[in-house]
Design a protein around this motif. Structure first.
Motif, PDB file in Angstrom:
ATOM      1  N   GLN A   1      -7.881   7.708  -7.901  1.00  0.00           N
ATOM      2  CA  GLN A   1      -7.240   7.522  -7.964  1.00  0.00           C
ATOM      3  C   GLN A   1      -6.379   5.627  -7.443  1.00  0.00           C
ATOM      4  OE1 GLN A   1      -3.587  10.312  -9.011  1.00  0.00           O
ATOM      5  NE2 GLN A   1      -2.318   7.692  -8.048  1.00  0.00           N
ATOM      6  N   GLN A   2      -5.954   4.946  -7.697  1.00  0.00           N
ATOM      7  CA  GLN A   2      -5.900   3.891  -6.827  1.00  0.00           C
ATOM      8  C   GLN A   2      -4.518   4.130  -6.501  1.00  0.00           C
ATOM      9  OE1 GLN A   2      -8.167   1.022  -6.714  1.00  0.00           O
ATOM     10  NE2 GLN A   2      -9.657   2.486  -7.742  1.00  0.00           N
ATOM     11  N   VAL A   3      -4.349   3.108  -5.550  1.00  0.00           N
ATOM     12  CA  VAL A   3      -2.489   3.118  -4.922  1.00  0.00           C
ATOM     13  C   VAL A   3      -2.796   1.711  -4.787  1.00  0.00           C
ATOM     14  CG1 VAL A   3      -1.336   3.918  -2.895  1.00  0.00           C
ATOM     15  CG2 VAL A   3      -3.531   5.202  -4.088  1.00  0.00           C
ATOM     16  N   ASP A   4      -1.897   1.099  -5.122  1.00  0.00           N
ATOM     17  CA  ASP A   4      -1.363  -0.601  -5.497  1.00  0.00           C
ATOM     18  C   ASP A   4      -1.170  -1.220  -3.992  1.00  0.00           C
ATOM     19  OD1 ASP A   4      -1.624  -3.578  -6.146  1.00  0.00           O
ATOM     20  OD2 ASP A   4      -0.322  -2.964  -8.115  1.00  0.00           O
ATOM     21  N   LEU A   5      -2.049  -1.173  -2.559  1.00  0.00           N
ATOM     22  CA  LEU A   5      -0.885  -1.949  -1.690  1.00  0.00           C
ATOM     23  C   LEU A   5      -0.343  -3.049  -1.938  1.00  0.00           C
ATOM     24  CD1 LEU A   5      -4.522  -1.838   1.179  1.00  0.00           C
ATOM     25  CD2 LEU A   5      -2.370   0.457   0.161  1.00  0.00           C
ATOM     26  N   GLY A   6      -0.995  -4.274  -3.536  1.00  0.00           N
ATOM     27  CA  GLY A   6      -0.117  -5.444  -3.931  1.00  0.00           C
ATOM     28  C   GLY A   6       1.208  -5.139  -4.244  1.00  0.00           C
ATOM     29  N   THR A   7       1.655  -3.280  -4.318  1.00  0.00           N
ATOM     30  CA  THR A   7       2.497  -3.823  -4.949  1.00  0.00           C
ATOM     31  C   THR A   7       3.630  -2.781  -3.613  1.00  0.00           C
ATOM     32  OG1 THR A   7       2.084  -1.837  -5.953  1.00  0.00           O
ATOM     33  CG2 THR A   7       2.674  -4.014  -7.245  1.00  0.00           C
ATOM     34  N   LEU A   8       2.335  -2.232  -3.070  1.00  0.00           N
ATOM     35  CA  LEU A   8       3.673  -1.656  -2.238  1.00  0.00           C
ATOM     36  C   LEU A   8       3.029  -0.032  -1.724  1.00  0.00           C
ATOM     37  CD1 LEU A   8       6.293  -4.132   0.448  1.00  0.00           C
ATOM     38  CD2 LEU A   8       3.495  -3.370   0.648  1.00  0.00           C
ATOM     39  N   GLU A   9       2.500   0.237  -2.733  1.00  0.00           N
ATOM     40  CA  GLU A   9       2.619   1.858  -3.088  1.00  0.00           C
ATOM     41  C   GLU A   9       2.167   2.933  -2.211  1.00  0.00           C
ATOM     42  OE1 GLU A   9       0.110   2.469  -6.625  1.00  0.00           O
ATOM     43  OE2 GLU A   9       0.639   4.689  -7.542  1.00  0.00           O
ATOM     44  N   GLN A  10       1.995   2.242  -0.979  1.00  0.00           N
ATOM     45  CA  GLN A  10       1.652   3.086   0.476  1.00  0.00           C
ATOM     46  C   GLN A  10       2.517   3.600   0.508  1.00  0.00           C
ATOM     47  OE1 GLN A  10       1.169  -0.458  -0.177  1.00  0.00           O
ATOM     48  NE2 GLN A  10       0.617  -0.813   2.131  1.00  0.00           N
ATOM     49  N   HIS A  11       3.964   3.134   0.125  1.00  0.00           N
ATOM     50  CA  HIS A  11       4.830   3.382   0.752  1.00  0.00           C
ATOM     51  C   HIS A  11       5.914   4.260  -0.373  1.00  0.00           C
ATOM     52  CE1 HIS A  11       4.477   1.297   4.634  1.00  0.00           C
ATOM     53  NE2 HIS A  11       3.993   0.252   4.123  1.00  0.00           N
TER      54      HIS A  11
END
Ligand SMILES: N[C@@H](CCC(=O)N[C@@H](CS)C(=O)NCC(=O)O)C(=O)O
Length: 206
Positions: A29-39
């Motif tokens: 599953q991709q976690v989009d760092l571009g939209t700060l999904e990691q937070h």
């Protein structure tokens, strides 16, 4: 097993190349760092370190470090070994990988994250709000200047960075070269051994 990752980022690339080389397929599953999904709360519940790649094992255990993920997967999939086949080879792979990560990757990360406006107050990956320190960009450049000659000498002695066999340390060095492009750096022109190694590594990785 489930992999949470973000393909364009450098640490995910380290694991992706390892998986591709060995032909390992994992539900991803991709976690989009571009939209700060990691937070997001959802990802924080999966990986409190809020970094990618993160590997959740079938029993629920979480592996957050690429080196640990590769050691684990190598044990499950020993074909096409990338972590060394003898005790000495294993020690050389881990030792060179450690040097590449700490002396090269970390220097590039310092230059990138302490200089790019998008990383204001996010100078390190993870949940901490850390301010940028512009001096770390300058220090990173000095560290990188010292890094390449060390690699050049080693690749004058052996075809691959940890010895006679292609390994995960070569994958990490290859990823480092890609990451260096992000700060508009590349293999120095006077590092002929590293230039030749890069062509071999590209061919090996297909
Ligand atoms: N220590 C981790 C590092 C993982 C890491 O730093 N990943 C970066 C992507 S390259 C990340 O998750 N960044 C999140 C952020 O910048 O907030 C490892 O060795 O795997």
């Amino acid at each position: 097993m489930k992999l949470y990752t973000y393909d364009p980022a450098p640490n995910p690339m380290r694991l992706n190349l390892f998986l591709k080389y060995k032909g390992i397929d994992i539900d991803t599953q991709q976690v989009d760092l571009g939209t700060l999904e990691q937070h997001s709360d959802e990802y924080g519940a999966i990986n409190p370190a809020r970094t990618v790649p993160a590997l959740v094992l079938d029993g629920g255990d979480l592996l957050t470090e690429v080196i640990g993920q590769c050691v684990y997967l190598e044990a499950l999939h020993p074909d096409k070994p990338l972590m060394g086949s003898t005790p000495l080879e294993q020690a050389e792979v881990i030792s060179w990988d450690h040097k590449i990560f700490l002396q090269g990757m970390a220097a590039i990360a310092d230059i990138f994250r302490n200089g790019h406006p998008a990383f204001k107050d996010r100078a390190m990956p993870g949940p901490l709000k850390l301010p940028q320190i512009p001096e770390l960009c300058e220090r990173g450049k000095l560290r990188l200047e010292a890094f390449w000659p060390m690699i050049e000498v080693q690749l004058g002695k052996h075809p691959w960075i940890a010895g006679d066999n292609f390994s995960f340390a070569d994958i990490d060095l290859y990823c480092l070269v890609q990451f260096a492009g992000w700060i508009k750096e590349g293999i120095p022109e006077d590092c002929a051994n590293v230039q030749a190694w890069y062509s071999r590594a590209e061919a090996e990785l297909g």
